[in-house]
Scaffold this motif. Structure first.
Motif, PDB file in Angstrom:
ATOM      1  N   ALA A  23       0.835  -1.203   0.000  1.00 13.87           N
ATOM      2  CA  ALA A  23       0.000   0.000   0.000  1.00 13.87           C
ATOM      3  C   ALA A  23       0.869   1.250   0.000  1.00 13.87           C
ATOM      4  O   ALA A  23       1.832   1.352   0.768  1.00 13.87           O
ATOM      5  N   ALA A  24       0.524   2.202  -0.871  1.00 14.70           N
ATOM      6  CA  ALA A  24       1.355   3.396  -1.042  1.00 14.70           C
ATOM      7  C   ALA A  24       0.513   4.650  -1.206  1.00 14.70           C
ATOM      8  O   ALA A  24      -0.692   4.588  -1.454  1.00 14.70           O
ATOM      9  N   ASN A  25       1.182   5.789  -1.086  1.00 19.24           N
ATOM     10  CA  ASN A  25       0.552   7.064  -1.423  1.00 19.24           C
ATOM     11  C   ASN A  25       0.324   7.115  -2.934  1.00 19.24           C
ATOM     12  O   ASN A  25       0.927   6.353  -3.686  1.00 19.24           O
ATOM     13  N   HIS A  26      -0.536   8.006  -3.367  1.00 17.86           N
ATOM     14  CA  HIS A  26      -0.926   8.023  -4.784  1.00 17.86           C
ATOM     15  C   HIS A  26      -1.015   9.460  -5.277  1.00 17.86           C
ATOM     16  O   HIS A  26      -1.896  10.207  -4.869  1.00 17.86           O
ATOM     17  N   VAL A  27      -0.068   9.839  -6.159  1.00 17.73           N
ATOM     18  CA  VAL A  27      -0.070  11.206  -6.692  1.00 17.73           C
ATOM     19  C   VAL A  27      -0.153  11.264  -8.207  1.00 17.73           C
ATOM     20  O   VAL A  27      -0.407  12.324  -8.773  1.00 17.73           O
ATOM     21  N   SER A  28       0.059  10.126  -8.872  1.00 16.44           N
ATOM     22  CA  SER A  28       0.105  10.140 -10.331  1.00 16.44           C
ATOM     23  C   SER A  28      -0.304   8.787 -10.890  1.00 16.44           C
ATOM     24  O   SER A  28      -0.146   7.747 -10.236  1.00 16.44           O
ATOM     25  N   ASN A  29      -0.809   8.787 -12.122  1.00 16.81           N
ATOM     26  CA  ASN A  29      -1.112   7.528 -12.801  1.00 16.81           C
ATOM     27  C   ASN A  29       0.153   6.735 -13.119  1.00 16.81           C
ATOM     28  O   ASN A  29       0.080   5.567 -13.503  1.00 16.81           O
ATOM     29  N   PHE A  30       1.309   7.382 -12.966  1.00 15.65           N
ATOM     30  CA  PHE A  30       2.588   6.720 -13.229  1.00 15.65           C
ATOM     31  C   PHE A  30       3.115   5.991 -11.990  1.00 15.65           C
ATOM     32  O   PHE A  30       4.134   5.312 -12.051  1.00 15.65           O
ATOM     33  N   ASP A  31       2.439   6.104 -10.853  1.00 16.24           N
ATOM     34  CA  ASP A  31       2.909   5.498  -9.605  1.00 16.24           C
ATOM     35  C   ASP A  31       3.228   4.003  -9.696  1.00 16.24           C
ATOM     36  O   ASP A  31       4.167   3.537  -9.032  1.00 16.24           O
ATOM     37  N   PRO A  32       2.484   3.204 -10.461  1.00 19.79           N
ATOM     38  CA  PRO A  32       2.811   1.768 -10.526  1.00 19.79           C
ATOM     39  C   PRO A  32       4.225   1.461 -11.009  1.00 19.79           C
ATOM     40  O   PRO A  32       4.804   0.446 -10.623  1.00 19.79           O
ATOM     41  N   TRP A  33       4.782   2.321 -11.839  1.00 18.77           N
ATOM     42  CA  TRP A  33       6.104   2.030 -12.402  1.00 18.77           C
ATOM     43  C   TRP A  33       7.207   2.022 -11.345  1.00 18.77           C
ATOM     44  O   TRP A  33       7.960   1.034 -11.263  1.00 18.77           O
ATOM     45  N   PRO A  34       7.406   3.063 -10.529  1.00 23.14           N
ATOM     46  CA  PRO A  34       8.467   2.976  -9.520  1.00 23.14           C
ATOM     47  C   PRO A  34       8.211   1.894  -8.475  1.00 23.14           C
ATOM     48  O   PRO A  34       9.158   1.372  -7.887  1.00 23.14           O
ATOM     49  N   LEU A  35       6.957   1.521  -8.261  1.00 28.87           N
ATOM     50  CA  LEU A  35       6.657   0.440  -7.329  1.00 28.87           C
ATOM     51  C   LEU A  35       7.033  -0.921  -7.908  1.00 28.87           C
ATOM     52  O   LEU A  35       7.544  -1.787  -7.195  1.00 28.87           O
ATOM     53  N   GLY A  36       6.780  -1.110  -9.213  1.00 23.99           N
ATOM     54  CA  GLY A  36       6.942  -2.415  -9.824  1.00 23.99           C
ATOM     55  C   GLY A  36       8.283  -2.705 -10.457  1.00 23.99           C
ATOM     56  O   GLY A  36       8.728  -3.856 -10.454  1.00 23.99           O
ATOM     57  N   ILE A  37       8.940  -1.695 -11.008  1.00 27.54           N
ATOM     58  CA  ILE A  37      10.200  -1.916 -11.723  1.00 27.54           C
ATOM     59  C   ILE A  37      11.281  -2.535 -10.828  1.00 27.54           C
ATOM     60  O   ILE A  37      12.032  -3.410 -11.284  1.00 27.54           O
ATOM     61  N   PRO A  38      11.408  -2.151  -9.542  1.00 29.63           N
ATOM     62  CA  PRO A  38      12.449  -2.772  -8.705  1.00 29.63           C
ATOM     63  C   PRO A  38      12.276  -4.278  -8.534  1.00 29.63           C
ATOM     64  O   PRO A  38      13.247  -4.983  -8.247  1.00 29.63           O
ATOM     65  N   LEU A  39      11.064  -4.798  -8.707  1.00 26.61           N
ATOM     66  CA  LEU A  39      10.813  -6.235  -8.562  1.00 26.61           C
ATOM     67  C   LEU A  39      10.829  -6.970  -9.898  1.00 26.61           C
ATOM     68  O   LEU A  39      10.781  -8.199  -9.940  1.00 26.61           O
ATOM     69  N   PHE A  40      10.869  -6.233 -10.979  1.00 27.07           N
ATOM     70  CA  PHE A  40      10.788  -6.780 -12.330  1.00 27.07           C
ATOM     71  C   PHE A  40      12.137  -7.370 -12.730  1.00 27.07           C
ATOM     72  O   PHE A  40      13.185  -6.798 -12.406  1.00 27.07           O
ATOM     73  N   PRO A  41      12.189  -8.521 -13.437  1.00 25.98           N
ATOM     74  CA  PRO A  41      11.083  -9.260 -14.047  1.00 25.98           C
ATOM     75  C   PRO A  41      10.623 -10.475 -13.242  1.00 25.98           C
ATOM     76  O   PRO A  41       9.819 -11.262 -13.716  1.00 25.98           O
ATOM     77  N   HIS A  42      11.135 -10.646 -12.023  1.00 29.20           N
ATOM     78  CA  HIS A  42      10.855 -11.869 -11.268  1.00 29.20           C
ATOM     79  C   HIS A  42       9.458 -11.892 -10.647  1.00 29.20           C
ATOM     80  O   HIS A  42       8.849 -12.957 -10.528  1.00 29.20           O
ATOM     81  N   ARG A  43       8.962 -10.731 -10.253  1.00 24.95           N
ATOM     82  CA  ARG A  43       7.635 -10.677  -9.653  1.00 24.95           C
ATOM     83  C   ARG A  43       6.836  -9.562 -10.304  1.00 24.95           C
ATOM     84  O   ARG A  43       7.408  -8.580 -10.803  1.00 24.95           O
ATOM     85  N   TRP A  44       5.522  -9.714 -10.281  1.00 24.84           N
ATOM     86  CA  TRP A  44       4.676  -8.676 -10.866  1.00 24.84           C
ATOM     87  C   TRP A  44       3.640  -8.225  -9.858  1.00 24.84           C
ATOM     88  O   TRP A  44       3.320  -8.919  -8.903  1.00 24.84           O
ATOM     89  N   LEU A  45       3.163  -7.013 -10.086  1.00 27.24           N
ATOM     90  CA  LEU A  45       2.196  -6.405  -9.195  1.00 27.24           C
ATOM     91  C   LEU A  45       0.796  -6.533  -9.773  1.00 27.24           C
ATOM     92  O   LEU A  45       0.594  -6.412 -10.979  1.00 27.24           O
TER      93      LEU A  45
END
Length: 200
Positions: free
Chosen positions: A45-67
């Motif tokens: 669960a995170a704060n939400h300021v932009s429609n781009f928020d999923p990218w910084p959350l997901g890229i550090p786990l990519f490609p082994h896990r997905w959100l």
């Protein structure tokens, strides 16, 4: 027992590989706390300021896990519906306490997936943190409790300044057991998100 997590879909991998250089290179993503994330399923669960928020959350786990994201029902129309589904999103009817979406979230977490929630329910407007208190929803805590899984706070910074090529930052917090008091867990969650944000 948690089932084995699924692999990212082809659409998710395509988006991830296509945008990885942008997020890591152009926007110089800085990540903290990645080692804190559980190996099994959990609610992030995170704060939400932009429609781009999923990218910084997901890229550090990519490609082994997905959100896996809840996406508002208004987005589900052709041709976006199949794209959203392939990218790992699932539908929620905002403001209706959507039992179907909660059940789907619980199912995914029990299957070992990472379900992402933005407890505020919508994006923060400029100055919101300073001028008024956000009114978070308890869905993240409810899903984590029902799934018997940890709740993990996270904070994102920079996604509201993309046109200025601002540096993107994300911090993952310590997982915690939400217990059966969803409101208390949500209040703790929001405090920890704000504390993480202040460190970025």
């Amino acid at each position: 027992m948690m089932r084995r997590m699924t692999r990212p879909s082809g659409m998710y991998r395509f988006i991830g590989f296509a945008t990885w250089p942008l997020v890591r290179g152009l926007f110089r993503l800085e990540t903290r706390g990645l080692e804190r994330l559980p190996r099994g399923g959990f609610v992030l669960a995170a704060n939400h300021v932009s429609n781009f928020d999923p990218w910084p959350l997901g890229i550090p786990l990519f490609p082994h896990r997905w959100l896996r994201f809840m996406a508002k029902s208004e987005l589900y129309w052709w041709p976006f519906s199949p794209i959203l589904h392939a990218a790992g999103a699932f539908k929620v009817r905002r403001g209706e306490g959507d039992a179907e979406a909660i059940a789907k979230g619980v199912e995914l977490v029990r299957a070992g997936e990472i379900v992402v929630m933005f407890p505020e329910g919508t994006r923060r407007t400029k100055g919101l943190r300073k001028t008024r208190t956000a009114r978070p929803h308890s869905g993240a805590a409810r899903i984590a409790h029902l799934a018997g899984a940890p709740l993990v706070p996270a904070a994102i910074k920079g996604t509201d300044r993309l046109v200025r090529l601002a540096k993107l930052k994300v911090a993952y917090g310590e997982p915690f057991d939400p217990g059966d008091d969803a409101q208390a867990a949500t209040e703790r969650l929001m405090r920890e998100i704000d504390e993480l944000y202040d460190t970025l």
